[in-house]
Scaffold this active site. Structure first.
Site, PDB file in Angstrom:
ATOM      1  N   ASP A   1     -32.934  -6.554 -14.174  1.00  0.00           N
ATOM      2  CA  ASP A   1     -32.894  -6.072 -15.557  1.00  0.00           C
ATOM      3  C   ASP A   1     -31.687  -6.636 -16.287  1.00  0.00           C
ATOM      4  OD1 ASP A   1     -33.812  -4.725 -17.762  1.00  0.00           O
ATOM      5  OD2 ASP A   1     -33.252  -2.731 -17.067  1.00  0.00           O
TER       6      ASP A   1
ATOM      7  N   GLY B   1     -32.291   4.316 -22.229  1.00  0.00           N
ATOM      8  CA  GLY B   1     -33.233   3.259 -21.894  1.00  0.00           C
ATOM      9  C   GLY B   1     -34.580   3.888 -21.621  1.00  0.00           C
TER      10      GLY B   1
ATOM     11  N   PHE C   1     -35.903   5.175 -18.774  1.00  0.00           N
ATOM     12  CA  PHE C   1     -35.968   6.368 -17.918  1.00  0.00           C
ATOM     13  C   PHE C   1     -34.803   7.310 -18.104  1.00  0.00           C
ATOM     14  CE2 PHE C   1     -37.509   2.699 -15.316  1.00  0.00           C
ATOM     15  CZ  PHE C   1     -38.852   2.920 -15.572  1.00  0.00           C
TER      16      PHE C   1
HETATM   17  P1  ADP Z   1     -31.026   2.793 -18.888  1.00  0.00           P
HETATM   18  O1  ADP Z   1     -31.265   2.671 -17.425  1.00  0.00           O
HETATM   19  O2  ADP Z   1     -31.629   4.026 -19.447  1.00  0.00           O
HETATM   20  O3  ADP Z   1     -31.346   1.525 -19.630  1.00  0.00           O
HETATM   21  P2  ADP Z   1     -28.210   2.105 -19.185  1.00  0.00           P
HETATM   22  O4  ADP Z   1     -27.358   2.279 -17.989  1.00  0.00           O
HETATM   23  O5  ADP Z   1     -28.614   0.716 -19.548  1.00  0.00           O
HETATM   24  O6  ADP Z   1     -29.469   3.078 -19.078  1.00  0.00           O
HETATM   25  O7  ADP Z   1     -27.457   2.748 -20.431  1.00  0.00           O
HETATM   26  C1  ADP Z   1     -28.064   2.833 -21.716  1.00  0.00           C
HETATM   27  C2  ADP Z   1     -27.039   2.490 -22.802  1.00  0.00           C
HETATM   28  O8  ADP Z   1     -25.925   3.409 -22.742  1.00  0.00           O
HETATM   29  C3  ADP Z   1     -26.411   1.104 -22.648  1.00  0.00           C
HETATM   30  O9  ADP Z   1     -27.181   0.093 -23.265  1.00  0.00           O
HETATM   31  C4  ADP Z   1     -25.058   1.297 -23.333  1.00  0.00           C
HETATM   32  O10 ADP Z   1     -25.194   1.173 -24.724  1.00  0.00           O
HETATM   33  C5  ADP Z   1     -24.699   2.746 -23.010  1.00  0.00           C
HETATM   34  N1  ADP Z   1     -23.839   2.834 -21.795  1.00  0.00           N
HETATM   35  C6  ADP Z   1     -24.267   2.858 -20.527  1.00  0.00           C
HETATM   36  N2  ADP Z   1     -23.252   2.946 -19.645  1.00  0.00           N
HETATM   37  C7  ADP Z   1     -22.122   2.979 -20.381  1.00  0.00           C
HETATM   38  C8  ADP Z   1     -20.712   3.068 -20.050  1.00  0.00           C
HETATM   39  N3  ADP Z   1     -20.301   3.142 -18.772  1.00  0.00           N
HETATM   40  N4  ADP Z   1     -19.826   3.065 -21.066  1.00  0.00           N
HETATM   41  C9  ADP Z   1     -20.255   2.982 -22.352  1.00  0.00           C
HETATM   42  N5  ADP Z   1     -21.555   2.893 -22.723  1.00  0.00           N
HETATM   43  C10 ADP Z   1     -22.494   2.896 -21.759  1.00  0.00           C
HETATM   44 MG    MG Z   2     -30.395  -0.333 -19.669  1.00  0.00          MG
END
Ligand code: ADP
Ligand code: MG
Length: 314
Positions: free
Chosen positions: A163, A44, A46
């Site tokens: 978010d 994402g 950050f």
């Molecule tokens: P950011 O804060 O950078 O947006 P996220 O937590 O939304 O980070 O994670 C970015 C992407 O990684 C998500 O949109 C998803 O596709 C993948 N992702 C995040 N957490 C998981 C998880 N626990 N299992 C599988 N995929 C994940």
């Molecule tokens: Mg995210």
């Protein structure tokens, strides 16, 4: 007797083996050296999330986990955000919220990582376009109910998510979804009922309610607005040509920076909203519209959404 005597001898030579109990192992502390990266899962603004195997035995039998860290360029300014995400997620227990597993701290104590359960199907944003043909409207409504359940729980803890979007809802299996990404989540003071943002550079503006855009104020009802946009994404199977961003841009014209927000606020004030997606039943669209009331206090609540959506499923 011989064995006892042998132990006595060992103890004399090497007292630590027998008399010192092994220190208790904290299952939420993951050692960096046992964390083996398999691939990137996503990133994402950050942070980035990687699939890893935690394999202390080194024989590939260890469990798969999702590991979130900050991109190096954001370490300094966003470090406290990931720490607060960790603290929040650690205290949340709900079937529709991604499970916290622990942390991994690098030597020197600098960069911290968040270890979560791994959900193999990724986010709804990846899952829905690929699985359109087998995902019925009832399933989309069921996902919507589960998101509302998770959000209602979050609100009961006095947190606002800030978010909520399809990219931040993870798919466990074809029946179950969970809210992930609590990177922007804030605690609200009971007496205030809202949170004021100070830095607003990377906000997901097309998911934001008018009061967030104009006053930087976030209420629980602001999450309800974002849920309406999320539900819109679900009903369009996250088709990017119909994404909230593309549709709002077609309403306001291509603009940049602050001008986008100014024009967006204007069209929303005029009462214009995302259109009813193709194939979306009128009562479902009606619910989205109730999430998009201009005044936060007029919006439907997550509890009421659960009730109405459940009735529609019967
Ligand atoms: P950011 O804060 O950078 O947006 P996220 O937590 O939304 O980070 O994670 C970015 C992407 O990684 C998500 O949109 C998803 O596709 C993948 N992702 C995040 N957490 C998981 C998880 N626990 N299992 C599988 N995929 C994940
Ligand atoms: Mg995210």
């Amino acid at each position: 007797m011989a064995i006892v005597r042998d132990i006595d001898i060992i103890e004399e030579k090497q007292p630590s083996i027998i008399t010192q109990p092994t220190p208790p192992v904290d299952p939420t502390v993951f050692e960096k050296r046992f964390l083996k990266k398999i691939r990137e899962l996503g990133e994402g603004h950050f942070g980035k999330v990687e699939l890893c195997r935690y394999d202390p035995r080194g024989d590939k039998t260890g469990e798969l986990v999702a590991v979130k860290s900050l991109k190096p360029e954001n370490r300094e300014e966003q470090g406290s955000n990931l720490s607060s995400e960790i603290d929040i997620l650690k205290a949340l227990y709900h079937e529709n919220i991604v499970k916290y597993k622990g942390i991994c701290q690098e030597e020197g104590g600098q960069a911290i990582k968040l270890i979560m359960e791994y959900l193999p199907l990724g986010s709804l944003k990846e899952y829905l376009p690929r699985n359109k043909s087998k995902t019925t409207l009832s399933m989309l409504l069921s996902y919507s109910i589960q998101i509302c359940e998770g959000m209602d729980y979050l609100g009961s803890k006095n947190y606002i998510h800030r978010d909520l979007a399809a990219r931040n809802v993870l798919v466990e299996n074809e029946r179950t979804v969970k809210i992930g990404d609590f990177g922007l989540t804030k605690s609200i003071k009971e007496n205030e009922g809202y949170y004021t943002v100070k830095d607003d550079n990377d906000s997901p503006v097309f998911w934001y309610a008018p009061e967030c855009l104009t006053l930087c104020k976030f209420y629980l009802a602001s999450d309800v607005w974002s849920f309406g946009v999320t539900m819109y994404e679900l009903i369009t199977y996250c088709d990017s040509s119909k994404s909230p961003m593309n549709l709002f841009f077609s309403m306001i014209g291509q603009t940049h920076g602050q001008m986008t927000i100014i024009r967006l606020v204007k069209v929303l004030q005029e009462g214009r909203r995302l259109p009813r997606p193709e194939g979306c039943p009128e009562p479902v669209y009606e619910l989205m519209r109730r999430c998009w009331e201009q005044q936060p206090d007029k919006r439907i609540s997550f509890r009421c959404l659960v009730e109405k959506l459940t009735q529609m499923l019967q």
